[in-house]
Design a protein around this motif. Structure first.
Motif, mmCIF file in Angstrom:
data_model
loop_
_atom_site.group_PDB
_atom_site.id
_atom_site.type_symbol
_atom_site.label_atom_id
_atom_site.label_comp_id
_atom_site.label_asym_id
_atom_site.label_seq_id
_atom_site.Cartn_x
_atom_site.Cartn_y
_atom_site.Cartn_z
ATOM 1 N N ILE A 281 0.805 -1.070 -0.014
ATOM 2 C CA ILE A 281 -0.023 0.109 -0.103
ATOM 3 C C ILE A 281 0.814 1.374 0.061
ATOM 4 C CG2 ILE A 281 -1.656 1.562 1.462
ATOM 5 C CD1 ILE A 281 -2.979 -1.254 2.409
ATOM 6 N N ASN A 282 2.120 1.262 0.841
ATOM 7 C CA ASN A 282 2.787 2.474 0.797
ATOM 8 C C ASN A 282 3.673 2.811 -0.673
ATOM 9 O OD1 ASN A 282 2.159 2.944 3.459
ATOM 10 N ND2 ASN A 282 3.895 1.977 4.458
ATOM 11 N N SER A 283 3.962 1.616 -1.202
ATOM 12 C CA SER A 283 4.674 1.749 -2.437
ATOM 13 C C SER A 283 3.593 2.061 -3.570
ATOM 14 C CB SER A 283 5.121 0.435 -2.770
ATOM 15 O OG SER A 283 6.179 -0.170 -1.915
ATOM 16 N N VAL A 284 2.481 1.653 -3.679
ATOM 17 C CA VAL A 284 1.448 1.893 -4.672
ATOM 18 C C VAL A 284 1.234 3.426 -4.307
ATOM 19 C CG1 VAL A 284 -0.647 1.630 -5.482
ATOM 20 C CG2 VAL A 284 0.526 -0.354 -4.744
ATOM 21 N N SER A 285 1.142 4.009 -3.189
ATOM 22 C CA SER A 285 0.377 5.347 -2.778
ATOM 23 C C SER A 285 1.608 6.211 -3.336
ATOM 24 C CB SER A 285 0.425 5.365 -1.203
ATOM 25 O OG SER A 285 -0.764 4.477 -0.973
ATOM 26 N N GLU A 286 2.928 5.841 -2.989
ATOM 27 C CA GLU A 286 4.024 6.689 -3.277
ATOM 28 C C GLU A 286 4.267 6.778 -4.854
ATOM 29 O OE1 GLU A 286 8.924 6.703 -3.182
ATOM 30 O OE2 GLU A 286 7.951 5.403 -1.749
ATOM 31 N N LEU A 287 3.722 6.016 -5.563
ATOM 32 C CA LEU A 287 3.710 6.082 -7.019
ATOM 33 C C LEU A 287 2.677 6.754 -7.700
ATOM 34 C CD1 LEU A 287 5.251 2.593 -7.797
ATOM 35 C CD2 LEU A 287 6.426 4.786 -7.978
ATOM 36 N N GLY A 288 1.388 6.843 -6.750
ATOM 37 C CA GLY A 288 0.196 7.440 -7.211
ATOM 38 C C GLY A 288 -0.529 6.603 -8.040
ATOM 39 N N ALA A 289 -0.627 5.194 -7.796
ATOM 40 C CA ALA A 289 -1.236 4.446 -8.652
ATOM 41 C C ALA A 289 -2.378 3.812 -8.116
ATOM 42 C CB ALA A 289 0.106 3.035 -9.030
ATOM 43 N N ALA A 290 -3.100 2.863 -8.782
ATOM 44 C CA ALA A 290 -4.147 2.457 -8.260
ATOM 45 C C ALA A 290 -3.949 0.700 -8.153
ATOM 46 C CB ALA A 290 -5.388 2.735 -8.917
ATOM 47 N N ALA A 291 -4.630 0.118 -7.225
ATOM 48 C CA ALA A 291 -4.181 -1.136 -7.172
ATOM 49 C C ALA A 291 -5.444 -1.908 -6.560
ATOM 50 C CB ALA A 291 -3.031 -1.612 -6.385
ATOM 51 N N ILE A 292 -5.688 -3.212 -6.884
ATOM 52 C CA ILE A 292 -6.588 -4.128 -6.381
ATOM 53 C C ILE A 292 -5.869 -5.355 -5.540
ATOM 54 C CG2 ILE A 292 -8.306 -5.885 -6.772
ATOM 55 C CD1 ILE A 292 -9.045 -4.083 -9.120
ATOM 56 N N LEU A 293 -5.978 -5.474 -4.220
ATOM 57 C CA LEU A 293 -5.465 -6.539 -3.447
ATOM 58 C C LEU A 293 -6.336 -7.756 -3.214
ATOM 59 C CD1 LEU A 293 -3.743 -3.991 -3.175
ATOM 60 C CD2 LEU A 293 -3.312 -4.615 -0.682
ATOM 61 N N ASN A 294 -5.620 -8.820 -3.591
ATOM 62 C CA ASN A 294 -6.510 -10.274 -3.309
ATOM 63 C C ASN A 294 -6.157 -10.919 -2.237
ATOM 64 O OD1 ASN A 294 -8.166 -12.648 -3.807
ATOM 65 N ND2 ASN A 294 -6.839 -13.474 -5.419
ATOM 66 N N THR A 295 -6.825 -11.011 -1.225
ATOM 67 C CA THR A 295 -6.333 -11.508 0.078
ATOM 68 C C THR A 295 -6.523 -13.126 -0.043
ATOM 69 O OG1 THR A 295 -8.441 -11.341 1.200
ATOM 70 C CG2 THR A 295 -6.863 -9.487 1.365
ATOM 71 N N PHE A 296 -7.444 -13.548 -0.674
ATOM 72 C CA PHE A 296 -7.468 -15.104 -0.783
ATOM 73 C C PHE A 296 -7.262 -16.118 0.283
ATOM 74 C CE2 PHE A 296 -7.222 -19.367 -3.159
ATOM 75 C CZ PHE A 296 -8.440 -19.642 -3.247
ATOM 76 N N SER A 297 -6.055 -16.716 0.263
ATOM 77 C CA SER A 297 -5.535 -17.624 1.160
ATOM 78 C C SER A 297 -4.811 -17.047 2.421
ATOM 79 C CB SER A 297 -4.684 -18.788 0.672
ATOM 80 O OG SER A 297 -5.298 -19.675 -0.170
ATOM 81 N N GLY A 298 -4.527 -15.843 2.399
ATOM 82 C CA GLY A 298 -3.953 -15.195 3.677
ATOM 83 C C GLY A 298 -2.547 -14.698 3.465
ATOM 84 N N GLY A 299 -2.264 -14.745 2.270
ATOM 85 C CA GLY A 299 -0.729 -13.985 1.855
ATOM 86 C C GLY A 299 -0.841 -12.638 1.980
ATOM 87 N N LEU A 300 -2.017 -11.757 1.875
ATOM 88 C CA LEU A 300 -2.240 -10.506 2.044
ATOM 89 C C LEU A 300 -3.363 -10.518 3.123
ATOM 90 C CD1 LEU A 300 -1.945 -9.363 -1.705
ATOM 91 C CD2 LEU A 300 -0.021 -9.258 -0.147
ATOM 92 N N ALA A 301 -3.523 -9.295 3.753
ATOM 93 C CA ALA A 301 -4.228 -8.970 4.889
ATOM 94 C C ALA A 301 -5.247 -7.878 4.318
ATOM 95 C CB ALA A 301 -3.536 -8.814 6.051
ATOM 96 N N ILE A 310 -7.136 2.164 -3.500
ATOM 97 C CA ILE A 310 -6.792 0.523 -3.201
ATOM 98 C C ILE A 310 -8.150 -0.054 -2.952
ATOM 99 C CG2 ILE A 310 -5.712 -1.062 -1.656
ATOM 100 C CD1 ILE A 310 -3.512 0.553 -3.106
ATOM 101 N N PHE A 311 -8.301 -1.014 -3.445
ATOM 102 C CA PHE A 311 -9.452 -1.800 -3.300
ATOM 103 C C PHE A 311 -8.951 -3.381 -2.959
ATOM 104 C CE2 PHE A 311 -13.307 -4.288 -4.245
ATOM 105 C CZ PHE A 311 -14.331 -3.493 -4.034
ATOM 106 N N VAL A 312 -9.928 -4.084 -1.958
ATOM 107 C CA VAL A 312 -9.597 -5.305 -1.583
ATOM 108 C C VAL A 312 -10.660 -6.315 -1.885
ATOM 109 C CG1 VAL A 312 -8.875 -6.679 0.694
ATOM 110 C CG2 VAL A 312 -7.993 -4.468 0.250
ATOM 111 N N VAL A 313 -10.041 -7.536 -2.437
ATOM 112 C CA VAL A 313 -11.352 -8.581 -2.740
ATOM 113 C C VAL A 313 -10.499 -9.752 -2.024
ATOM 114 C CG1 VAL A 313 -11.917 -7.788 -4.959
ATOM 115 C CG2 VAL A 313 -9.890 -8.996 -4.914
#
Length: 424
Positions: A281-301, A310-313
Motif C-alpha cells: 500500500i505504501n509503495s503504490v501510494s508513493e507512485l500515485g497508482a491504483a491497485a486491487i489486492l486479493n487476500t484469498f488464502s492469507g498471503g495478504l491481509a 486501493i481496493f481489496v477482494v
C-alpha cells in the motif's frame, strides 16, 4: 470410458486436472476426482464427482514450518531444517494418502488414471499399466531434463552439465520415496519389480507425461522423448457462479484512465501478511497508482483503513479481472502466470517456493516484466522501484501482448488433450 483424476497439493495443482475433467465429462466420459477434502467445494463448482483425501497433508502448509518455508523466513540453514521437519511430517501422512488413493482406484476400476506427480499411487498404477496412466505436470522443469534450467527442486542455474545432473539426482530420490511409501502395496504390481532402480527406469523410459504449459512460454526441448509432451495451458471457466460487486465496478470505472495493478499470492501464505500488505500500500501510494489486492488464502491481509486508490477482494476469477488491469504482481504460480500473460498483463513475480522461482526467471527472460524478488525481501524500499519500472517501461506490456497473441495460435488444447487421453 471411466477416468480417475488423482491430485495432491495446493489449488494450482488441482486446476489443470479439473479443466481436463470438464473436457472429458463434456465428451461423455465418466469422471471421478480424488483430491484433498479442502477442495470439495471447488470440485462441486465443476459438477464432477468427488472423493476426499485426508485434510492433514494440506494443513501442513498452515503449520509454523509451512508458513516459514513459503515466507522464506530465516536463513538458508534454518529453511533446510524447516524442510526436514515438514518432510518428516509429510512422510507419515503419505502412507495414509497412498492407501486412500489405492482404495478409491479399486472401488472405481477406471479405464484411465490421470494423476499429479505427487499422487504416488498413480505412478504405481502406471508401472503395472503404462498405457492407461498419464502424469499431468503444471511444472515445466520436473521430470525431463532442461539444459537452461535446473530441476524445480533445486532452482539454481548450475550450468548445462550441472542442470542436467539435478534431474538424475532428484528423480532418483523420487523413485526411492515412491518405493518407501508404496511398499505395502507391492503385490499390486504383479510380477513387475518394485525397487528404486525399477521406478527410476519407469520414470525415465515409460512414464507418459503431459506438461500443461503453453508452448509460447516454454517451447518443448528437442531432446525430450515422444511420451513427454508440452500440451499447452488449459483453463476452466470460473465465472459461472460469480458476479462482481457494485463497489468493484465503481472502483474500476473511477480508475479506468490509470494503469491499475493487481496483487495476488494465490494459495500462498506467509508469516507476515500484514507487514507485506502495508509495504504494498505504501509503495503504490508513493507512485500515485491504483491497485486491487486479493487476500484469498492469507498471503495478504485486509487492512482496517484503505485509501481510495486501493481496493481489496478476498476472491475473484482471474479471467474476469485480468483483462481490466495493466499488470499483475503475483507469486509465480503456473496458473496465475499463464492467465496473466493470456490476457496481456505485464507481470512482476514475487516467488515463494518451488516452481515459482522458475516462472520468475522465465517471465524476465520473456521480457514481460522485471525480475522479481523473493517474498522474504519484500518491503517498501525494495518493492517501490520494481513497481515503478513495471508501470513506466512500455516494453513489458508490449512483450506481454506479443505472448498473448502467440498463445492464441497454439491450437485447441482441449481437443488435443481429449485425443491423447482417449486414444488406443
Amino acid at each position: 470410458m471411466k477416468f480417475l483424476l488423482l491430485s495432491i497439493g495446493t489449488r494450482g495443482d488441482m486446476e489443470p486436472l479439473l479443466a481436463i475433467g470438464d473436457i472429458l465429462q463434456q465428451a461423455g466420459h465418466e469422471v471421478r476426482c480424488v483430491m484433498p477434502a479442502q477442495f470439495e467445494e471447488l470440485v462441486a463448482d465443476t459438477d464432477l464427482e468427488f472423493r476426499p483425501l485426508d485434510r492433514a497433508f494440506l494443513e501442513l502448509l498452515d503449520t509454523a514450518e509451512g508458513q516459514a518455508i513459503m515466507g522464506q523466513k530465516g536463513g538458508w540453514w534454518s529453511r533446510i531444517r524447516q524442510y526436514i521437519r515438514l518432510a518428516r511430517q509429510s512422510i507419515k501422512l503419505q502412507n495414509k494418502l497412498i492407501a486412500e488413493q489405492r482404495d478409491y482406484l479399486l472401488e472405481f476400476e477406471p479405464d484411465r488414471v490421470v494423476y499429479h506427480p505427487k499422487a504416488l499411487y498413480g505412478r504405481m498404477f502406471g508401472m503395472r499399466y503404462p498405457r492407461r496412466a498419464f502424469a499431468i505436470s503444471p511444472i515445466a522443469n520436473w521430470l525431463h531434463p532442461v539444459e537452461a534450467y535446473s530441476h524445480v527442486a533445486i532452482n539454481k542455474n548450475l550450468g548445462r552439465r550441472g542442470n542436467l545432473w539435478t534431474y538424475r539426482a532428484i528423480n532418483w530420490v523420487t523413485a526411492r520415496v515412491t518405493v518407501r511409501m508404496g511398499k505395502a502395496f507391492r503385490e499390486d504390481l504383479g510380477t513387475k519389480p518394485f525397487t528404486g532402480r525399477a521406478v527410476y527406469r519407469h520414470m525415465r523410459d515409460h512414464e507418459q507425461v503431459f506438461y500443461m504449459v503453453s508452448r509460447s512460454l516454454f517451447p518443448r526441448p528437442e531432446n525430450w522423448p515422444d511420451r513427454a509432451k508440452v500440451m499447452g495451458y488449459l483453463e476452466r471457466v470460473k465465472t459461472n457462479n460469480w458476479s462482481p460487486s457494485n463497489d468493484l465496478i465503481e472502483f474500476l470505472e473511477k480508475h479506468r484512465d490509470q494503469k491499475i495493478l493487481f496483487f495476488t499470492f494465490g494459495s500462498m501464505v506467509n508469516s507476515g501478511p500484514e507487514a507485506i500488505t502495508k509495504s504494498i500500500i505504501n509503495s503504490v501510494s508513493e507512485l500515485g497508482a491504483a491497485a486491487i489486492l486479493n487476500t484469498f488464502s492469507g498471503g495478504l491481509a485486509r487492512p482496517d483503513h484503505l485509501p481510495d486508490h486501493i481496493f481489496v477482494v478476498d476472491s475473484i476469477p482471474y479471467e474476469w479481472i485480468f483483462p481490466k488491469i495493466y499488470a499483475v504482481v503475483h507469486h509465480g504460480g503456473a496458473g496465475t502466470t499463464h492467465t496473466a500473460l493470456k490476457h496481456a498483463c505485464a507481470s512482476l513475480v514475487i516467488p515463494h517456493i518451488i516452481d515459482q522461482f522458475f516462472w520468475n526467471k522465465r517471465c524476465a527472460d520473456l521480457g514481460v516484466g522485471p525480475a522479481g524478488i523473493p517474498i522474504k525481501r519484500v518491503n517498501e524500499k525494495t518493492l517501490t522501484p520494481l513497481l515503478e519500472v513495471l508501470l513506466q517501461n512500455p516494453s513489458y506490456k508490449q512483450a506481454a501482448r506479443q505472448v498473448a497473441e502467440d498463445m492464441k495460435i497454439e491450437g485447441d488444447v482441449g481437443r488435443q488433450m481429449l485425443e491423447a487421453l482417449t486414444g488406443p
